[in-house]
Design an enzyme around this catalytic site. Structure first.
Site, PDB file in Angstrom:
ATOM      1  N   HIS A  54      63.021 -25.101 136.512  1.00  0.00           N
ATOM      2  CA  HIS A  54      61.761 -25.557 136.137  1.00  0.00           C
ATOM      3  C   HIS A  54      61.568 -27.190 135.890  1.00  0.00           C
ATOM      4  O   HIS A  54      60.734 -27.740 135.427  1.00  0.00           O
ATOM      5  CB  HIS A  54      61.386 -25.015 134.679  1.00  0.00           C
ATOM      6  CG  HIS A  54      61.519 -23.630 134.345  1.00  0.00           C
ATOM      7  ND1 HIS A  54      60.208 -22.910 134.435  1.00  0.00           N
ATOM      8  CD2 HIS A  54      62.335 -22.877 134.309  1.00  0.00           C
ATOM      9  CE1 HIS A  54      60.398 -21.519 134.121  1.00  0.00           C
ATOM     10  NE2 HIS A  54      61.882 -21.547 133.912  1.00  0.00           N
ATOM     11  N   ASN A 127      57.366 -17.305 130.523  1.00  0.00           N
ATOM     12  CA  ASN A 127      57.230 -17.407 132.053  1.00  0.00           C
ATOM     13  C   ASN A 127      55.762 -16.481 132.174  1.00  0.00           C
ATOM     14  O   ASN A 127      55.475 -15.958 131.465  1.00  0.00           O
ATOM     15  CB  ASN A 127      58.479 -16.794 132.932  1.00  0.00           C
ATOM     16  CG  ASN A 127      59.500 -17.749 132.826  1.00  0.00           C
ATOM     17  OD1 ASN A 127      59.416 -18.766 132.758  1.00  0.00           O
ATOM     18  ND2 ASN A 127      60.747 -16.894 133.018  1.00  0.00           N
ATOM     19  N   TYR A 341      69.155 -25.545 126.140  1.00  0.00           N
ATOM     20  CA  TYR A 341      67.944 -26.509 126.327  1.00  0.00           C
ATOM     21  C   TYR A 341      68.336 -27.776 125.621  1.00  0.00           C
ATOM     22  O   TYR A 341      68.297 -28.768 126.154  1.00  0.00           O
ATOM     23  CB  TYR A 341      66.805 -25.690 125.712  1.00  0.00           C
ATOM     24  CG  TYR A 341      66.349 -24.539 126.672  1.00  0.00           C
ATOM     25  CD1 TYR A 341      67.036 -23.383 126.673  1.00  0.00           C
ATOM     26  CD2 TYR A 341      65.175 -24.527 127.393  1.00  0.00           C
ATOM     27  CE1 TYR A 341      66.408 -22.302 127.304  1.00  0.00           C
ATOM     28  CE2 TYR A 341      64.455 -23.551 127.992  1.00  0.00           C
ATOM     29  CZ  TYR A 341      65.438 -22.455 128.019  1.00  0.00           C
ATOM     30  OH  TYR A 341      64.677 -21.409 128.860  1.00  0.00           O
TER      31      TYR A 341
END
Ligand code: HEM
Length: 483
Positions: A54, A127, A341
């Site tokens: 991303h 998403n 993350y």
């Protein structure tokens, strides 16, 4: 008012930052040219690592308001009061492309929302395709390697790229549902204002009584869902590669807002085993006719960031950022997302990334963690440890809101494949498509699969046949391969 003039980063006056300090007009540059040294050294460090996935995106600020109180389902503070708006920052992105990629290429779009709630940050990372290609997070690096340019020539298109992608997915039949969506009309879009968002993973909402409800999130664009065909997408990729980022920026700059409705599907945990499929499997959708969408609230995006790097590139979202009233299900992909993350952000931005204004919680942070590169926040307490008696002892513990849910888990430790060969759910999706939609799906798949090596094509035909016989036969015919 302080008079403005050019300065160094130290704030000292700079008379000329356009001509380097040389010996005569044609001589060498001097090492004492501090203006040049500082400017070029800063430039050398302008980039941070792009996101591992991303990488390209655009962001906007706004707010979220629930339509009513959801206290019966969750104690989350931001979902209690229809009079209370919670500030948000949202980043839209392209999953597979690099930071210089084109906005219209066939790809998954990311849709990450940071709610700056009074109970700390809540990140909801979605998403624009309702399913994921995998069931186990240990396979995620392999998937990303297969969709990124090859490690030898670093090339995105052509037979090698196509073969690498189809090779991987042909060996992971659970990705079939994902493929149908990716190669459907939804795979190519020109605007972030008109994409849906899907939480994909199953979360939990927890109310004050400690009762849990399984939740799947959905964002509906108020302007409706729009897509473009692959020819238009290819044309725009060449003529206007930043079209989606520009469209979002221009819309907000013109004073208009961009709105999405949050909806959820719910299932009571006690009914989990009665469902006709594994509801924690992110490769499967929860069909809408069985699990109706409940409108929850509206997100309004109305403000552009002032600086792309500071606010969008350095923004950091994590599924680990949850608030009381939101919980994780045992969906293995979601469990696997809790750690990486924050981990990559500590590397990509730095360990104090949560001090940056776009990431900083609006609720004051109070603990004994400290230091690290670029730290600006600090405590003046002498006791930087717990427990202590030197600075008022222990800080008050955060009060538990209501009863905690009860969870008992037992089982054998081992590496086990998730049971279930429910790979061909997308057969229904295919059969529900209109004739023209089916034609475009087949032609979009052909654009890519026709470039892959033949044994891989044959494996894919087998999967497509199992998904839907007519669908598989069409692809086989187009490839001139007998199934
Ligand atoms: C095993 C599964 C997954 C892993 C290990 C994973 C890991 C990652 C990592 C490491 C990043 C980069 C974060 C950064 O640098 O700030 C990322 C970004 C992202 N992921 Fe995932 N991911 C997974 C599944 C998913 C799923 C299921 C979704 C959607 C529901 C998703 C949506 C996103 C989005 C939208 C971003 C970009 C966030 C932003 O705008 O900064 N990922 N993911």
């Amino acid at each position: 008012m302080v008079k403005r003039y050019l300065t160094s980063n130290q704030g000292t006056p700079v008379g000329d930052d356009q001509h380097s300090l040389t010996v005569g007009e044609r001589g060498p540059i001097l090492l004492t040219d501090t203006v040049y040294l500082e400017k070029i050294a800063q430039f050398d460090r302008e980039r941070i690592p792009e996101r591992a996935f991303h990488a390209k995106g655009a962001g906007a600020y706004g707010y979220f308001v629930p339509y009513r109180s959801f206290a019966s389902l969750t104690k989350a503070g931001f979902l209690q009061d229809p009079e209370k708006a919670t500030p948000v920052f949202t980043r839209f992105s392209l999953a597979g492309g690099s930071s210089g990629g084109a906005d219209t290429v066939r790809d998954v779009r990311g849709f990450a929302v940071k709610f700056y709630t009074e109970e700390g940050n809540y990140d909801l990372i979605c998403n624009h395709i309702p399913v994921f290609p995998l069931r186990d997070p240990l396979q995620f690096p392999d998937f990303v390697h297969a969709v990124k340019p090859d490690p030898i020539a670093n090339i995105r298109g052509g037979p090698i790229a196509a073969s690498r992608f189809w090779d991987f997915v042909s060996l992971r039949p659970e990705s079939m549902n994902f493929l149908i969506y990716l190669f459907s009309d939804l795979g190519t879009v020109r605007s972030y204002r008109t994409i849906p968002g899907f939480g994909i993973n199953t979360y939990k909402w927890v109310n004050l009584r400690g009762e849990e409800t399984y939740i799947r999130y959905y964002w509906e664009p108020c302007a409706g869902v729009e897509y473009i065909d692959s020819k238009t997408a290819a044309h725009l990729a060449g003529t206007d590669p930043d079209v989606a980022s520009r469209d979002l920026f221009d819309t907000l700059a013109a004073g208009n807002s961009v709105e999405f409705e949050m909806r959820v599907q719910t299932i009571k945990p006690e009914l989990e085993c009665e469902q006709p499929f594994d509801i924690l499997d992110p490769t499967l959708i929860w069909p809408e006719h069985m699990y109706p969408l409940i409108p929850v609230g509206r997100m309004v995006l109305n403000k552009n960031p002032e600086n792309f790097f500071a606010e969008v590139e350095q923004s950091a979202f994590s599924p680990a950022a949850i608030v009381p009233g939101i919980g994780f299900s045992n969906d293995r992909i979601l469990q696997g997302r809790i750690f990486p993350y924050g981990d990559t952000q500590r590397y990509r931005i730095g360990p104090n990334y949560l001090e940056l204004p776009v990431n900083m919680p609006r609720h004051p942070v109070d603990n004994k963690m400290q230091d690290g590169p670029m730290r600006s926040g600090y405590s003046t307490d002498i006791a930087n440890y717990l427990p202590n008696t030197l600075s008022g002892g222990m800080p008050a513990e955060a009060p538990e809101k209501g009863n905690p849910p009860q969870e008992y888990i037992s089982g054998c430790v081992g590496r086990q494949e998730i049971a279930g060969d429910d790979y061909y759910q997308p057969g229904c999706t295919y059969r529900n498509m209109s004739g023209p939609e089916k034609n475009r799906l087949v032609s979009n798949i052909m654009e890519s699969l026709s470039q892959a090596y033949e044994p891989i094509q044959r494996r894919m035909i087998d999967h497509f046949m199992r998904t839907d016989q007519e669908f598989g036969c069409r692809i086989a015919q187009k490839l001139s391969l007998i199934p």
